[in-house]
Write an enzyme that holds these catalytic residues in place. Structure first.
Site, PDB file in Angstrom:
ATOM      1  N   TYR A 207       0.207  38.366 -46.105  1.00 54.02           N
ATOM      2  CA  TYR A 207      -0.246  37.587 -47.270  1.00 54.02           C
ATOM      3  C   TYR A 207       0.660  37.842 -48.470  1.00 54.02           C
ATOM      4  O   TYR A 207       0.788  36.980 -49.341  1.00 54.02           O
ATOM      5  CB  TYR A 207      -1.722  37.869 -47.577  1.00 54.02           C
ATOM      6  CG  TYR A 207      -2.581  37.416 -46.421  1.00 54.02           C
ATOM      7  CD1 TYR A 207      -2.559  36.085 -46.026  1.00 54.02           C
ATOM      8  CD2 TYR A 207      -3.323  38.307 -45.674  1.00 54.02           C
ATOM      9  CE1 TYR A 207      -3.274  35.657 -44.930  1.00 54.02           C
ATOM     10  CE2 TYR A 207      -4.044  37.893 -44.578  1.00 54.02           C
ATOM     11  CZ  TYR A 207      -4.016  36.555 -44.203  1.00 54.02           C
ATOM     12  OH  TYR A 207      -4.711  36.129 -43.108  1.00 54.02           O
TER      13      TYR A 207
ATOM     14  N   HIS B 295       3.629  32.543 -32.660  1.00 56.79           N
ATOM     15  CA  HIS B 295       2.743  32.414 -33.836  1.00 56.79           C
ATOM     16  C   HIS B 295       3.494  32.743 -35.118  1.00 56.79           C
ATOM     17  O   HIS B 295       3.443  31.989 -36.083  1.00 56.79           O
ATOM     18  CB  HIS B 295       1.529  33.346 -33.645  1.00 56.79           C
ATOM     19  CG  HIS B 295       0.830  33.713 -34.922  1.00 56.79           C
ATOM     20  ND1 HIS B 295       0.068  32.815 -35.635  1.00 56.79           N
ATOM     21  CD2 HIS B 295       0.779  34.893 -35.615  1.00 56.79           C
ATOM     22  CE1 HIS B 295      -0.440  33.421 -36.710  1.00 56.79           C
ATOM     23  NE2 HIS B 295      -0.013  34.672 -36.728  1.00 56.79           N
ATOM     24  N   PHE B 296       4.245  33.859 -35.106  1.00 52.38           N
ATOM     25  CA  PHE B 296       4.790  34.221 -36.418  1.00 52.38           C
ATOM     26  C   PHE B 296       6.035  33.425 -36.797  1.00 52.38           C
ATOM     27  O   PHE B 296       6.430  33.435 -37.955  1.00 52.38           O
ATOM     28  CB  PHE B 296       4.909  35.737 -36.611  1.00 52.38           C
ATOM     29  CG  PHE B 296       5.898  36.514 -35.793  1.00 52.38           C
ATOM     30  CD1 PHE B 296       7.254  36.348 -35.964  1.00 52.38           C
ATOM     31  CD2 PHE B 296       5.448  37.489 -34.908  1.00 52.38           C
ATOM     32  CE1 PHE B 296       8.160  37.114 -35.252  1.00 52.38           C
ATOM     33  CE2 PHE B 296       6.346  38.257 -34.186  1.00 52.38           C
ATOM     34  CZ  PHE B 296       7.712  38.067 -34.357  1.00 52.38           C
ATOM     35  N   HIS B 297       6.629  32.709 -35.845  1.00 55.78           N
ATOM     36  CA  HIS B 297       7.696  31.789 -36.277  1.00 55.78           C
ATOM     37  C   HIS B 297       7.108  30.533 -36.911  1.00 55.78           C
ATOM     38  O   HIS B 297       7.833  29.769 -37.541  1.00 55.78           O
ATOM     39  CB  HIS B 297       8.620  31.442 -35.106  1.00 55.78           C
ATOM     40  CG  HIS B 297       9.612  32.533 -34.862  1.00 55.78           C
ATOM     41  ND1 HIS B 297       9.299  33.682 -34.171  1.00 55.78           N
ATOM     42  CD2 HIS B 297      10.904  32.679 -35.271  1.00 55.78           C
ATOM     43  CE1 HIS B 297      10.350  34.477 -34.151  1.00 55.78           C
ATOM     44  NE2 HIS B 297      11.335  33.894 -34.805  1.00 55.78           N
TER      45      HIS B 297
ATOM     46  N   HIS C 125      -1.169  43.860 -42.087  1.00 55.51           N
ATOM     47  CA  HIS C 125      -1.721  42.509 -42.221  1.00 55.51           C
ATOM     48  C   HIS C 125      -1.635  41.987 -43.645  1.00 55.51           C
ATOM     49  O   HIS C 125      -1.139  40.879 -43.857  1.00 55.51           O
ATOM     50  CB  HIS C 125      -3.129  42.367 -41.645  1.00 55.51           C
ATOM     51  CG  HIS C 125      -3.445  40.901 -41.533  1.00 55.51           C
ATOM     52  ND1 HIS C 125      -2.893  40.092 -40.572  1.00 55.51           N
ATOM     53  CD2 HIS C 125      -4.126  40.080 -42.349  1.00 55.51           C
ATOM     54  CE1 HIS C 125      -3.250  38.839 -40.779  1.00 55.51           C
ATOM     55  NE2 HIS C 125      -4.003  38.804 -41.854  1.00 55.51           N
TER      56      HIS C 125
ATOM     57  N   ARG D 256       6.420  40.172 -24.907  1.00 56.44           N
ATOM     58  CA  ARG D 256       7.284  40.192 -26.089  1.00 56.44           C
ATOM     59  C   ARG D 256       8.032  41.520 -26.113  1.00 56.44           C
ATOM     60  O   ARG D 256       7.724  42.412 -25.334  1.00 56.44           O
ATOM     61  CB  ARG D 256       6.459  40.005 -27.370  1.00 56.44           C
ATOM     62  CG  ARG D 256       5.512  41.148 -27.673  1.00 56.44           C
ATOM     63  CD  ARG D 256       4.677  40.929 -28.936  1.00 56.44           C
ATOM     64  NE  ARG D 256       5.462  41.065 -30.150  1.00 56.44           N
ATOM     65  CZ  ARG D 256       4.937  41.426 -31.337  1.00 56.44           C
ATOM     66  NH1 ARG D 256       3.639  41.693 -31.454  1.00 56.44           N
ATOM     67  NH2 ARG D 256       5.689  41.515 -32.409  1.00 56.44           N
ATOM     68  N   ARG D 257       9.010  41.651 -26.985  1.00 54.27           N
ATOM     69  CA  ARG D 257       9.768  42.892 -27.182  1.00 54.27           C
ATOM     70  C   ARG D 257      10.360  43.427 -25.878  1.00 54.27           C
ATOM     71  O   ARG D 257      10.307  44.623 -25.610  1.00 54.27           O
ATOM     72  CB  ARG D 257       8.879  43.980 -27.759  1.00 54.27           C
ATOM     73  CG  ARG D 257       8.307  43.709 -29.118  1.00 54.27           C
ATOM     74  CD  ARG D 257       7.409  44.856 -29.495  1.00 54.27           C
ATOM     75  NE  ARG D 257       6.952  44.759 -30.860  1.00 54.27           N
ATOM     76  CZ  ARG D 257       5.717  45.092 -31.224  1.00 54.27           C
ATOM     77  NH1 ARG D 257       4.844  45.510 -30.355  1.00 54.27           N
ATOM     78  NH2 ARG D 257       5.371  45.000 -32.484  1.00 54.27           N
TER      79      ARG D 257
END
Ligand code: HAS
Length: 464
Positions: free
Chosen positions: A125, A275-277, A121, A338-339
């Site tokens: 950041y 979300h992560f795109h 995580h 996913r995956r």
């Protein structure tokens, strides 16, 4: 770092390290892959330690001066990295390397995953903070204004040092062997770390408003129209601005993920890549694209050519990510995993697992991905054209510079001017948040897991 990267990449290309980017055991890779990772991590520690003496010297020669905000941001980034990479280095060196060499009969999967997410995580950041440096120090100037509050920037970076690490369990809400109390506590800490990003959102919006009003903007909302969205001379602005707009949605969906109960709906579904795109694929990616073009052209003293195209790239990318992520969000809420190789099974009418209701969502993902691909292609057209162009004679003797913003409110608050209390508090909070979960895992009677390859449900060796 190069040696480590080459070792790890060689094993991936050789098909000896098909273990996902999380290198989750019990998927097992070749020892050279894990050694490469370890060397890469250790190599990355060198940077911070080479900067510390330079920083100390600057402090000595500039007594009483505030450290420039960009330097605070980059130091904060590397402090987070330094803390976060310790557990993952431990995971790799103590758990995974001996296991892959066959020196230990199995591996504690939950412990490995917990050490990974302790790192995983804060890693996000580590990607975000350099982009926040661009947002705080350059975006207001590119918009034609000033940074609304210097304090907001310093507080954001310091609080990211404090809060980045003790929340990795929000990636493991579904994992066994960790008490729901600690998952809940780390879930709440995750919601608290949203505060520096919200502070960033309001500070940047205020900075943009200041710029827009300087450019003649009026009204409660009409000032938004006055920002330099499509000025080809100011081609860098849209890279940062589109990143911000995308991140608004990446952040909101992060809050959904972090909410313990809602995570049950979205975990391991297509929602997560959506979300992560909108996070790593939004502000981070566009910030890197824009800044790379700015640096490469600036340092080589070449003007950026095809500027209208350069302006179009971030908008095209933004459109692509919204369509891509929109599709994946939709699919994720309908349980699309996913995956997974969807084409062979769930999207194949001949398969007993066929799911016609996932057709639209996956194809929206495809369309968005194609648009994103086109945006990248156009970016390279701009980059290559600019590199192939002649040098700018006018700027030949002008030193390269970065468009740094002035500050509107330059508060002088000592609490955000010293790293030591923040780092100390960060270490204490980490001990508090991780002591119990890790000692519970160590006390649990997990059977050590043998290694697996992704193409077979049978272990590659059995537990002795
Ligand atoms: Fe996340 C999973 C929660 C931020 C990346 N995240 C992931 C994964 C990745 C990732 C790669 O709690 C997948 C990992 C895997 O493979 O399993 N994430 C959060 C939360 C935040 C967050 C609460 N994530 C990021 C960032 C990433 C990133 C940043 C990359 C750089 N994430 C999660 C959780 C999971 C997760 C769970 C696990 C899910 C699961 O079950 O597996 C927060 O930090 C977000 C705070 C951000 C905001 C937005 C502020 C808005 C700004 C823009 C302002 C705009 C302006 C312009 C001013 C609150 C600063 C406006 C103009 C207009 C015209 C509109």
């Amino acid at each position: 770092m190069l040696l480590g990267a080459v070792m790890a990449a060689a094993m991936i290309y050789a098909g000896q390290a098909t273990v996902l980017y999380t290198f989750y055991p019990p998927l097992k890779a070749h020892p050279v892959f894990y050694l490469g990772l370890a060397i890469f991590i250790v190599g990355s520690w060198v940077a911070l330690f080479t900067w510390i003496p330079v920083y100390r010297r600057w402090r000595k020669n500039n007594p009483g001066k505030k450290t420039p905000l960009a330097v605070v941001g980059i130091f904060a980034t590397f402090i987070v990295w330094q803390i976060a990479t310790l557990p993952v280095a431990f995971e790799v060196l103590v758990l995974l390397v001996p296991w892959s060499l066959g020196w230990t009969p199995g591996v504690n999967v939950v412990l490995s995953r917990t050490l990974f997410w302790f790192f995983g995580h804060p890693l996000v950041y580590f990607w975000l903070m350099p982009i926040y440096v661009l947002y705080y120090t350059m975006l207001p100037r590119l918009a034609g204004g000033k940074l609304f509050s210097d304090f907001a920037g310093r507080f954001t970076f310091m609080s990211l040092i404090l809060l980045s690490c003790p929340l990795g369990l929000h990636h493991q809400f579904a994992d066994p062997g960790i008490s729901s109390t600690w998952k809940g506590i780390q879930g709440v800490l995750t919601l608290i770390i949203v505060i520096p990003s919200l502070l960033t959102a309001f500070t940047l919006a205020a900075s943009l408003e200041f710029a827009a009003r300087r450019r003649g903007g009026t009204g409660l909302f009409a000032w938004w129209r006055k920002l330099p969205y499509f000025e080809s001379e100011n081609w860098f602005f849209p890279y940062l601005f589109c990143g911000l707009v995308i991140f608004l949605f990446g952040g909101i969906t992060g809050i959904v993920n972090a909410s313990y109960n809602m995570n049950n709906v979205v975990h391991n579904t297509a929602w997560i890549p959506a979300h992560f795109h909108l996070t790593v694929g939004g502000p981070i990616f566009l910030g890197i694209l824009g800044m790379s073009l700015y640096l490469i052209a600036g340092l080589l003293k070449k003007p950026v050519l095809s500027r209208s195209l350069a302006v179009g790239v971030p908008y095209l990318w933004m459109g692509g990510t919204f369509i891509f992520s929109g599709g994946l969000f939709l699919g994720g809420l309908r349980g699309e995993p996913r995956r997974t190789n969807l084409g062979l099974t769930y999207l194949n009418p001949a398969s007993p697992s066929y799911r016609p209701d996932w057709w639209i969502s996956t194809h929206l993902g495809l369309l968005g991905g194609l648009i994103m691909g086109l945006a990248i292609l156009l970016y390279f057209v701009v980059l290559i054209r600019s590199l192939a162009g002649a040098k700018d004679a006018a700027s030949e003797h002008v030193p390269f510079s970065i468009p740094l913003s002035e500050t509107y409110h330059d508060e002088n608050i000592p609490a955000v001017q010293n790293f030591t209390p923040w780092v100390t508090a960060a270490v204490l909070l980490i001990v508090l948040a991780y002591y119990s979960p890790i000692s519970d895992i160590l006390k649990s009677k997990f059977k050590p897991a043998p290694g697996y390859k992704p193409d077979s449900p049978v272990a590659v060796e059995s537990v002795r």
